[in-house]
Scaffold this motif. Structure first.
Motif, PDB file in Angstrom:
ATOM      1  N   VAL A   1      22.206   9.039 -13.137  1.00  0.00           N
ATOM      2  CA  VAL A   1      21.804   8.267 -14.314  1.00  0.00           C
ATOM      3  C   VAL A   1      20.792   9.075 -15.112  1.00  0.00           C
ATOM      4  CG1 VAL A   1      20.625   6.199 -15.134  1.00  0.00           C
ATOM      5  CG2 VAL A   1      22.147   6.052 -13.173  1.00  0.00           C
ATOM      6  N   PHE A   2      20.998   9.163 -16.422  1.00  0.00           N
ATOM      7  CA  PHE A   2      20.026   9.757 -17.338  1.00  0.00           C
ATOM      8  C   PHE A   2      19.585   8.680 -18.323  1.00  0.00           C
ATOM      9  CE2 PHE A   2      22.716  13.330 -16.066  1.00  0.00           C
ATOM     10  CZ  PHE A   2      21.771  14.278 -15.709  1.00  0.00           C
ATOM     11  N   VAL A   3      18.279   8.482 -18.455  1.00  0.00           N
ATOM     12  CA  VAL A   3      17.753   7.470 -19.359  1.00  0.00           C
ATOM     13  C   VAL A   3      16.810   8.129 -20.356  1.00  0.00           C
ATOM     14  CG1 VAL A   3      16.590   5.255 -19.582  1.00  0.00           C
ATOM     15  CG2 VAL A   3      17.844   5.785 -17.480  1.00  0.00           C
ATOM     16  N   SER A   4      17.133   8.041 -21.650  1.00  0.00           N
ATOM     17  CA  SER A   4      16.237   8.542 -22.697  1.00  0.00           C
ATOM     18  C   SER A   4      15.093   7.558 -22.906  1.00  0.00           C
ATOM     19  CB  SER A   4      17.001   8.728 -24.016  1.00  0.00           C
ATOM     20  OG  SER A   4      17.765   9.907 -23.991  1.00  0.00           O
TER      21      SER A   4
ATOM     22  N   ASN B   1      15.479   9.384  -4.726  1.00  0.00           N
ATOM     23  CA  ASN B   1      16.620   9.864  -5.511  1.00  0.00           C
ATOM     24  C   ASN B   1      16.225  10.360  -6.904  1.00  0.00           C
ATOM     25  OD1 ASN B   1      18.509   9.260  -3.460  1.00  0.00           O
ATOM     26  ND2 ASN B   1      18.497   7.113  -4.058  1.00  0.00           N
ATOM     27  N   PHE B   2      14.926  10.490  -7.126  1.00  0.00           N
ATOM     28  CA  PHE B   2      14.427  11.034  -8.393  1.00  0.00           C
ATOM     29  C   PHE B   2      14.779  12.518  -8.474  1.00  0.00           C
ATOM     30  CE2 PHE B   2      10.676  13.113 -10.484  1.00  0.00           C
ATOM     31  CZ  PHE B   2      10.978  12.729 -11.784  1.00  0.00           C
ATOM     32  N   LEU B   3      15.452  12.918  -9.547  1.00  0.00           N
ATOM     33  CA  LEU B   3      15.888  14.307  -9.726  1.00  0.00           C
ATOM     34  C   LEU B   3      15.017  15.082 -10.696  1.00  0.00           C
ATOM     35  CD1 LEU B   3      19.752  13.725  -9.933  1.00  0.00           C
ATOM     36  CD2 LEU B   3      18.431  14.533  -7.971  1.00  0.00           C
ATOM     37  N   GLY B   4      14.215  14.401 -11.499  1.00  0.00           N
ATOM     38  CA  GLY B   4      13.325  15.107 -12.398  1.00  0.00           C
ATOM     39  C   GLY B   4      13.216  14.448 -13.762  1.00  0.00           C
ATOM     40  N   VAL B   5      12.275  14.971 -14.547  1.00  0.00           N
ATOM     41  CA  VAL B   5      12.057  14.530 -15.920  1.00  0.00           C
ATOM     42  C   VAL B   5      12.369  15.697 -16.846  1.00  0.00           C
ATOM     43  CG1 VAL B   5      10.411  13.662 -17.613  1.00  0.00           C
ATOM     44  CG2 VAL B   5      10.229  12.940 -15.234  1.00  0.00           C
TER      45      VAL B   5
ATOM     46  N   LEU C   1      14.797  10.697 -17.977  1.00  0.00           N
ATOM     47  CA  LEU C   1      14.572  10.511 -16.547  1.00  0.00           C
ATOM     48  C   LEU C   1      15.916  10.602 -15.839  1.00  0.00           C
ATOM     49  CD1 LEU C   1      11.990   7.592 -16.460  1.00  0.00           C
ATOM     50  CD2 LEU C   1      11.573  10.010 -16.157  1.00  0.00           C
ATOM     51  N   ALA C   2      15.982  11.416 -14.792  1.00  0.00           N
ATOM     52  CA  ALA C   2      17.232  11.647 -14.079  1.00  0.00           C
ATOM     53  C   ALA C   2      17.114  11.174 -12.640  1.00  0.00           C
ATOM     54  CB  ALA C   2      17.600  13.132 -14.109  1.00  0.00           C
ATOM     55  N   TYR C   3      18.044  10.315 -12.224  1.00  0.00           N
ATOM     56  CA  TYR C   3      18.102   9.810 -10.855  1.00  0.00           C
ATOM     57  C   TYR C   3      19.527   9.903 -10.337  1.00  0.00           C
ATOM     58  CZ  TYR C   3      13.401   7.747 -10.855  1.00  0.00           C
ATOM     59  OH  TYR C   3      12.045   7.564 -10.879  1.00  0.00           O
ATOM     60  N   GLY C   4      19.662  10.310  -9.089  1.00  0.00           N
ATOM     61  CA  GLY C   4      20.961  10.276  -8.434  1.00  0.00           C
ATOM     62  C   GLY C   4      21.090   9.016  -7.612  1.00  0.00           C
ATOM     63  N   LYS C   5      22.308   8.632  -7.309  1.00  0.00           N
ATOM     64  CA  LYS C   5      22.489   7.520  -6.374  1.00  0.00           C
ATOM     65  C   LYS C   5      22.159   7.975  -4.967  1.00  0.00           C
ATOM     66  CE  LYS C   5      25.553   3.702  -5.240  1.00  0.00           C
ATOM     67  NZ  LYS C   5      26.869   3.076  -5.500  1.00  0.00           N
ATOM     68  N   ASP C   6      22.421   9.257  -4.691  1.00  0.00           N
ATOM     69  CA  ASP C   6      22.091   9.864  -3.404  1.00  0.00           C
ATOM     70  C   ASP C   6      21.610  11.279  -3.695  1.00  0.00           C
ATOM     71  OD1 ASP C   6      22.011  11.120  -0.946  1.00  0.00           O
ATOM     72  OD2 ASP C   6      23.807  10.148  -0.185  1.00  0.00           O
ATOM     73  N   ALA C   7      20.318  11.547  -3.456  1.00  0.00           N
ATOM     74  CA  ALA C   7      19.713  12.824  -3.853  1.00  0.00           C
ATOM     75  C   ALA C   7      20.182  13.996  -3.000  1.00  0.00           C
ATOM     76  CB  ALA C   7      18.192  12.726  -3.804  1.00  0.00           C
ATOM     77  N   THR C   8      21.020  13.746  -1.972  1.00  0.00           N
ATOM     78  CA  THR C   8      21.546  14.875  -1.203  1.00  0.00           C
ATOM     79  C   THR C   8      22.567  15.667  -2.010  1.00  0.00           C
ATOM     80  OG1 THR C   8      23.265  13.483  -0.215  1.00  0.00           O
ATOM     81  CG2 THR C   8      21.179  13.665   0.977  1.00  0.00           C
ATOM     82  N   PHE C   9      23.024  15.100  -3.127  1.00  0.00           N
ATOM     83  CA  PHE C   9      23.949  15.826  -4.012  1.00  0.00           C
ATOM     84  C   PHE C   9      23.137  16.523  -5.096  1.00  0.00           C
ATOM     85  CE2 PHE C   9      26.450  12.327  -2.263  1.00  0.00           C
ATOM     86  CZ  PHE C   9      27.573  12.999  -1.815  1.00  0.00           C
TER      87      PHE C   9
END
Length: 647
Positions: free
Chosen positions: A207-210, A231-235, A259-267
């Motif tokens: 998910v990317f949220v502006s 699952n936070f991937l970064g800003v 803001l970038a979040y994965g459903k599963d941060a192992t990916f």
């Protein structure tokens, strides 16, 4: 199924998210439920006792309406979606990945007009864990009014059906700062939608949220709760290309954020395509292809011999001399890999020796080749290399013949990058945007498909928010923001077909709109002034009257089938084939999402139809409950057992 049992009831609402969550908890921890199947809160607290003890203070993120918002998010929807043929587009020349010209209404892209909360509920059965990338640009909550005023206090009637300014069944009323709950209203609106969106993500989805800095900190905490802090991937800090807020007395703003979040941060996130500047590095070529190279000595932090002693070893240069990883400053450093890996790379011709200056001397120095084919680069958290907002606004105005139809559209290249870097990104991913606005996400998906002959699909949702009468958009005939969404996708598709005439790309879309259910169970409204018993009696009378009239006409028939398919997992791209073996009734095979059923919505079933149906007793059968008298119900129950379903 015994003859005393009633047939299965086909789902007439979207899935009940609250019951699904309880059922999963019940499956995992049956001991936490009492003998009647209710959650035992005392048992749950005892389970957690060792962890929380008697401490009442803990870190938490709270706001007014949070609990109601979450409950409302998972309450089932009684609405439905209907096909809008006049707005659907599959222009001549649109082709799929195999090069075949697509017929009308076969596009796999969707644009849905309606409130996104209700739409997300309705998409649960069809798109559960199928979406790879969600990009949204929600209202930024700058203190001004915004749409989507969810009202969780009245469960008797869906809020989008209540009195007020209504268009196509959607109430549009702005909630202003004067309510005193600006942040809470915004968080309630976002929490409900993000919770539903998470269900639609694949396990490797993102998910990317502006957002700007007004709600940045609140959104981060909200996403931590909904998607998990782990699952936070970064800003991403994105340069907008212009400075705003210069009259505020504080710092102006030249950036917004993703803001970038994965459903599963192992990916891991995928890399982005190389730029023309990047490609210039690959000017060398051998029998493997074009390559660039980097020195074999490790640089940066932890590059000293004492940090990794096993990476300090001699290698032989082309003249037979020993070379050690000595830094230009004179200290003993390390190579990038151990001796075993070096020997393998040397054997495979990945080591390149070149003469280099070291002080007054010229020495041999080792480098490692890396090749261009299949190479991408790791995305940076600073995106200042893309077109900004002014360019996005100019491009949109040009697309609409010089008319300014939308304020602050997002740049298409930014959304393209989000799609590219989704984990395990492939050319048949599903991309979703449920704050579609001007429709930039549709254009981004089509452009990427045109570049690599991909078959990505988009799902866009936009509330029919009114445009202001004084705006150019309104004067040009775009009375709602959703009008702009549809038109942009249409115009962008035409341009992309013209610019990429050899590409196999679907530039059409299927238009849908949110509306009332076709089923009487969903259209009854209890009266607040009546008792529960009186409302139950009124409901029974309503259903009895409706049953006498449930003979769906030709115009209504396909809408009814769509509602059944949507709420029971057949999806929106189902097929309906009339079966020739049935001559007394209209009987169809409904197929979609790897499942199928026999379907008949006639108000009466002929005896010959009953007999012919028995040959299909190993398949699911869906019929109208009103079409079954006692004898016919017994015959079909005996033949079909648990495969019999009624509407």
């Amino acid at each position: 199924m015994s003859q005393e049992q009633e047939p299965n009831q086909i789902a007439l609402t979207s899935p009940d998210g609250r019951e699904a969550r309880l059922e999963e908890l019940r499956r995992l921890f049956p001991d936490l439920f009492d003998g009647e199947g209710a959650l035992d809160e005392k048992a749950l607290r005892q389970l957690m006792a060792d962890e929380v003890g008697h401490v009442t203070e803990r870190f938490r993120f709270e706001w007014a309406g949070k609990a109601q918002s979450k409950r409302f998010a998972f309450a089932p929807s009684k609405a439905t979606l209907v096909y809008d043929p006049e707005r659907s587009v599959n222009a001549d020349g649109t082709r799929n990945k195999t090069g075949e010209t697509l017929a009308d209404n076969t596009s796999q892209n969707l644009i849905i007009e309606g409130d996104n909360l209700e739409v997300l509920k309705l998409l649960q059965a069809s798109y559960f864990e199928k979406v790879k990338c969600i990009y949204i640009d929600p209202p930024y909550n700058t203190g001004n009014d915004f749409i989507y005023p969810d009202d969780f206090s009245d469960s008797l009637k869906a809020y989008w059906q209540k009195n007020g300014t209504v268009k196509e069944g959607i109430r549009l009323r702005a909630v202003g700062e004067a309510t005193g709950k600006v942040h809470s209203n915004w968080l309630n609106m976002m929490q409900a939608r993000l919770a539903l969106a998470r269900n639609l993500l694949r396990e490797d989805g993102v998910v990317f949220v502006s957002i700007d800095d007004h709600e940045m900190h609140n959104l981060r905490q909200l996403l931590n709760e909904v998607l998990g802090e782990e699952n936070f991937l970064g800003v991403v800090c994105r340069a907008t290309g212009q400075t705003t807020g210069q009259d505020s007395g504080g710092l102006g703003s030249s950036f917004d954020f993703l803001l970038a979040y994965g459903k599963d941060a192992t990916f891991d996130l995928s890399g982005i395509p190389l730029t023309p500047k990047d490609l210039k590095r690959f000017e060398n070529e051998d029998d493997r292809g074009k390559y660039a190279y980097d020195q074999m000595r490790k640089t940066g932090s932890n590059d000293r011999r004492e940090d990794r002693p096993n990476l300090f070893y001699p290698v032989q240069d082309p003249d037979g001399g020993d070379v050690l990883p000595i830094a230009p400053a004179g200290y003993e450093s390390t190579w990038r890999f151990d001796k075993k890996a070096y020997d393998r790379l040397l054997k495979d011709n990945y080591i390149l020796w070149k003469k280099t200056k070291r002080g007054d001397n010229e020495i041999w120095w080792p480098y490692v080749k890396y090749y261009l084919e299949g190479r991408t680069k790791r995305p940076s958290p600073l995106w200042n290399d893309l077109d900004g907002n002014k360019k996005a606004a100019r491009d949109l105005r040009t697309l609409f013949g010089g008319v300014k139809v939308f304020d602050f559209p997002k740049p298409v290249p930014m959304i393209e990058r989000c799609i590219h870097i989704a984990p395990n990104a492939s050319d048949d991913d599903i991309i979703m945007d449920f704050f579609a606005g001007s429709g930039a996400t549709a254009e981004a998906v089509m452009k990427i498909n045109a570049q690599d002959n991909g078959n990505r699909k988009y799902v866009l949702v936009q509330v029919p928010e009114f445009t202001e009468e004084k705006t150019e958009a309104y004067k040009a005939g775009y009375k709602k923001i959703s009008d702009i969404t549809f038109e942009r996708a249409k115009r962008a598709g035409v341009n992309i077909r013209d610019e990429h005439s050899s590409a196999f790309v679907d530039t059409g879309y299927r238009a849908l709109k949110l509306t009332y259910s076709h089923f009487s169970q969903n259209t009854f409204t209890p009266a607040s002034e009546k008792t529960e018993a009186e409302n139950i009696m009124a409901l029974e009378e309503h259903l009895a009257a409706a049953a006498q009239l449930r003979l769906f006409g030709e115009d209504e028939f396909h809408g009814v089938v769509t509602e059944i398919a949507l709420k029971n997992g057949f999806g929106l791209f189902y097929t309906l084939e009339r079966l020739d073996a049935f001559t007394s009734n209209a009987v169809y095979r409904l197929t979609g999402n790897d499942k199928d059923a026999i379907l008949c919505l006639d108000g009466q079933l002929d005896g010959a139809t009953i007999e012919t149906l028995k040959a299909h007793s190993d398949e699911q059968l869906i019929v109208l409950k009103a079409a079954l008298d006692t004898t016919k119900k017994f015959e079909l129950q005996t033949a079909f057992q648990d495969n019999l379903w009624v509407v």
